[in-house]
Scaffold this motif. Sequence first.
Motif, PDB file in Angstrom:
ATOM      1  N   PHE A  24      13.767   7.427  37.727  1.00 15.40           N
ATOM      2  CA  PHE A  24      14.758   7.984  36.823  1.00 15.40           C
ATOM      3  C   PHE A  24      14.239   7.967  35.392  1.00 15.40           C
ATOM      4  O   PHE A  24      14.367   8.937  34.638  1.00 15.40           O
ATOM      5  N   SER A  25      13.645   6.842  35.025  1.00 19.58           N
ATOM      6  CA  SER A  25      13.139   6.678  33.669  1.00 19.58           C
ATOM      7  C   SER A  25      12.001   7.666  33.398  1.00 19.58           C
ATOM      8  O   SER A  25      11.934   8.289  32.333  1.00 19.58           O
ATOM      9  N   GLU A  26      11.130   7.804  34.371  1.00 19.79           N
ATOM     10  CA  GLU A  26      10.003   8.735  34.256  1.00 19.79           C
ATOM     11  C   GLU A  26      10.511  10.162  34.030  1.00 19.79           C
ATOM     12  O   GLU A  26      10.009  10.907  33.202  1.00 19.79           O
ATOM     13  N   HIS A  27      11.535  10.501  34.790  1.00 19.11           N
ATOM     14  CA  HIS A  27      12.073  11.858  34.782  1.00 19.11           C
ATOM     15  C   HIS A  27      12.839  12.167  33.497  1.00 19.11           C
ATOM     16  O   HIS A  27      12.804  13.285  32.993  1.00 19.11           O
ATOM     17  N   THR A  28      13.552  11.175  32.992  1.00 25.02           N
ATOM     18  CA  THR A  28      14.457  11.442  31.870  1.00 25.02           C
ATOM     19  C   THR A  28      13.996  10.812  30.561  1.00 25.02           C
ATOM     20  O   THR A  28      14.528  11.155  29.506  1.00 25.02           O
ATOM     21  N   GLY A  29      13.059   9.897  30.638  1.00 28.49           N
ATOM     22  CA  GLY A  29      12.652   9.181  29.431  1.00 28.49           C
ATOM     23  C   GLY A  29      13.666   8.149  28.971  1.00 28.49           C
ATOM     24  O   GLY A  29      13.569   7.604  27.868  1.00 28.49           O
ATOM     25  N   LEU A  30      14.635   7.853  29.811  1.00 31.82           N
ATOM     26  CA  LEU A  30      15.704   6.916  29.435  1.00 31.82           C
ATOM     27  C   LEU A  30      15.488   5.553  30.082  1.00 31.82           C
ATOM     28  O   LEU A  30      15.072   5.452  31.233  1.00 31.82           O
ATOM     29  N   GLY A  31      15.821   4.497  29.358  1.00 35.73           N
ATOM     30  CA  GLY A  31      15.798   3.151  29.916  1.00 35.73           C
ATOM     31  C   GLY A  31      14.399   2.562  29.942  1.00 35.73           C
ATOM     32  O   GLY A  31      13.409   3.243  29.694  1.00 35.73           O
ATOM     33  N   ASP A  32      14.366   1.275  30.246  1.00 36.14           N
ATOM     34  CA  ASP A  32      13.089   0.575  30.258  1.00 36.14           C
ATOM     35  C   ASP A  32      12.961  -0.195  31.564  1.00 36.14           C
ATOM     36  O   ASP A  32      13.475  -1.312  31.695  1.00 36.14           O
ATOM     37  N   PRO A  33      12.273   0.391  32.551  1.00 39.73           N
ATOM     38  CA  PRO A  33      12.191  -0.265  33.860  1.00 39.73           C
ATOM     39  C   PRO A  33      11.426  -1.587  33.808  1.00 39.73           C
ATOM     40  O   PRO A  33      11.580  -2.428  34.699  1.00 39.73           O
ATOM     41  N   VAL A  34      10.632  -1.771  32.753  1.00 40.77           N
ATOM     42  CA  VAL A  34       9.849  -3.003  32.656  1.00 40.77           C
ATOM     43  C   VAL A  34      10.756  -4.193  32.299  1.00 40.77           C
ATOM     44  O   VAL A  34      10.629  -5.280  32.852  1.00 40.77           O
ATOM     45  N   ALA A  35      11.705  -3.905  31.398  1.00 39.70           N
ATOM     46  CA  ALA A  35      12.627  -4.973  30.981  1.00 39.70           C
ATOM     47  C   ALA A  35      13.789  -5.106  31.954  1.00 39.70           C
ATOM     48  O   ALA A  35      14.942  -5.280  31.562  1.00 39.70           O
TER      49      ALA A  35
END
Lengths: 499, 499
Positions: A24-35
């Motif tokens: 999702f993050s990759e697709h939208t640039g939203l959020g931080d999957p690392v944190a």
Amino acid sequence: MPTSHWAWGPEPEESELREIARLFSEHTGLGDPVAWEPPVPFSPALLPAPRLDVPPLPFCTADPFERAVRTYGQAYRDLIRAYRGDFANAPDLVALPENEDDIERALEWASGHGVAVVPRGGGTSVVGGVESRFDGPSLCLDLRRMNRIVEVDETSQAALVEAGATGPEINAGLPEGLQLRFFPQSYEFSTLGGWIATRAGGHFATLHTHIDDLVESVRAVAPAGAWESRRLPGSGAGPSPDRWLLGSEGALGVITRAWIRVHRRPVHKVSVPVRFTEWVAGVSAVHDLAQSGLHPSNCRLLDAREAALTSGGDGRNPVLIIGFESADHPVDAWMSRALEIVAWHGGVAGEARQDQAWKGAFTRMPYLRNAYPGLGVLAETVETAVTWDRFMALHEAVMAEHEGTTCRLAFVYPDGPAPYYTIVVPAVKGGELEQWDDLKRRLSETVLRMGGTITHHHAVGRDHRPFYDRQRPDPFALALKAAKTALDPAGLLNPGVLI
Amino acid sequence: MPTSHWAWGPEPEESELREIARLFSEHTGLGDPVAWEPPVPFSPALLPAPRLDVPPLPFCTADPFERAVRTYGQAYRDLIRAYRGDFANAPDLVALPENEDDIERALEWASGHGVAVVPRGGGTSVVGGVESRFDGPSLCLDLRRMNRIVEVDETSQAALVEAGATGPEINAGLPEGLQLRFFPQSYEFSTLGGWIATRAGGHFATLHTHIDDLVESVRAVAPAGAWESRRLPGSGAGPSPDRWLLGSEGALGVITRAWIRVHRRPVHKVSVPVRFTEWVAGVSAVHDLAQSGLHPSNCRLLDAREAALTSGGDGRNPVLIIGFESADHPVDAWMSRALEIVAWHGGVAGEARQDQAWKGAFTRMPYLRNAYPGLGVLAETVETAVTWDRFMALHEAVMAEHEGTTCRLAFVYPDGPAPYYTIVVPAVKGGELEQWDDLKRRLSETVLRMGGTITHHHAVGRDHRPFYDRQRPDPFALALKAAKTALDPAGLLNPGVLI
């Protein structure tokens, strides 16, 4: 029965959530999957002690897990609180009645003890409709055990179904060849009683958009007595009793069963995606389709971003999905004319499909939200309906409220569409509720100011309440309050909702 | 404005009535045209003296003729009394408001003087809905002067129309190419406000059968204040305020205007008569058509006798009129499939027609009744709706009540038809009211016992009231009464109707 204290569906694996979050993050640039922030695991200590002794009714419990999984609906503001282990508003008790006698006994007990009763079906409210957000003790009356199909009248294509039955339970229980053609996004978990109480929207984009249109009669239990309308295909005998219960949100009575109209399973189905270069061209096409009298079963216009996210669009072009279905006749003539109309507006038709792949993707979408709290993104949806003459101004005003808002037209009527807006933004960590409430307030103000309804099919609940109060006519509010008092003199039923 | 003290339409010539009576008698063997009894001419002496002084409001009058022409509706029991010069229940006063201010002033005056108010549109009620059949003085509030088209929104295909506008006034006032597709049999005289107050049925046999489906928003004035819903194509925000006014029969408020959905004038129209040898075959064909999703605009099944009387049938065969209409597309594919369905049931299609000749005949039918009192025949119609599984048993029971009863299926739904029965019998001279009341009671008992509704589109009024009370759920009656008291604390509005 609900099994996770926070998630849509069963408790998901963290690894699975992280993977969805990453994509999702990759697709939208939203959020931080690392944190990534994991959910707070369930513990009885998360819940306040019940303020009541368990009543001497065998179907009642104060079990902390049973209370926790029935604390909220499925709004983002519910999700984030449950994820973080906040169950401050948990109901004190949970009742799981198996029949109307049980309900009557529960209401009697609640009345004797001054306890508020919150009727609950699948608990998929996104507007705070099932949360005990009020002072004083509460009993959650969960109808899910009342999920039988009581009777089927194949001649009239109607079935008597208990209020706690979910979409899949109803369709599995109907005779071969008959189906309830009603697929809200919450189909998997939401219940007939919940649909009626909230005037839910199904999958038909035109004509029979709301459950209202599929209801033949309703039975409900109020403190003032049981209420059952006559089973009728149509009537002109005074204001419709069913229409008083439709949208009553648990405040006028506990809906226990209903006769609903079912359909023969469609054998002729065709669906065509149509690409537009401009949003306004797509809107014009939908306008003409809505006024054509063709009554497509699907007529879903997705803006370019929403199309990219959900229907394999290229991110530049709005896509309109047109579908026709019939159990009786091939639908070619219908589709041909629909494609003529959209072509006139510059729509380019893609390949026709017999299946309805969108349906699976559509009901899978709520699962995506399970990844949001961990990822640190916040989501809100705003849906309304507005007449065509006001639509474009409303649309521009809502889109201007927040960059990145996406839109689809989910339902359309000859006199106007029901647009659905989705906003997904980075969450303000620790301040999500204020952030969400502020977003909600601004968007709701815009919708009201521009002539829309505060809700087309998500109901009022507690989150839309201030806006609903401004929308409804004052004398109607007086009349509704008087009706409520007549039916529920002690004001036990879902306090704070509607009235 | 009404101009005859007894007749449907303008005062007819006696010679004309005698001629219709002669033809009717020849055709049916009913009545005695030789023993013709002329109407009692109007005279102010026929009316009781008003029990009230005329209020200081310029739009109010106690003129005997104005009172006489607003004493009744159009039931046979109204017709016979007016014909014989019985105006015992004449309203004491008539108000002809030109705007909402006038209505508010009239309500205020009535409230101050304890006078009941009977709102009136075209006065075509056949159920005693507009008769001052109660103790104490009454004011007839005639909305006919409020008949303007206030605004048209061509984009959304909707119009804001004042409640007193009749069918022809609305259609004449709409822009070229737009029409209100709503043709009740009373089309010529009945009004928008009356349709909404009584949940009137139009001419669409399927889908948008009642005015309910064409209403976008309603405005009404109640003693508790003015009530206006937001103009919306659809909404899920609580129970629909409009659905509380639809069917309110003047008891909850005075409907003053409404936004209604209008249609483009159809350019593709086709109508086919289909002959059956057996009634049950016709019924089966209608059942399948109703569940086909073809949504014919007309789907009117006439039994053999009714077909002979109204549609040139041969008196031996039931006839089904199937019609499709569209402003958008040729309707051949629709009609082809419909004819396949009826052929499967043995229906033999006649010649297709582009016009809709039935419509003229249909709206001329009420004029026929003008000849009944002079001829000595009595007429009653009973209409209901019932689910398919119960229909044949109900039908047989109603037909068994009285020899010579005829039937048509006027509206059909996927889950059941709305049958319409006509009974014309020799009148018991001087005992017509008792005779009619007895017939009504027996037929209504049968309809209720067999699972039908007391009315599909004629409303409740005062004649259906005892049966309506038994049909509606008790807690709903409590709630309705409470709502009424909140809106109309002094109980001024149309007392005895609904509550």
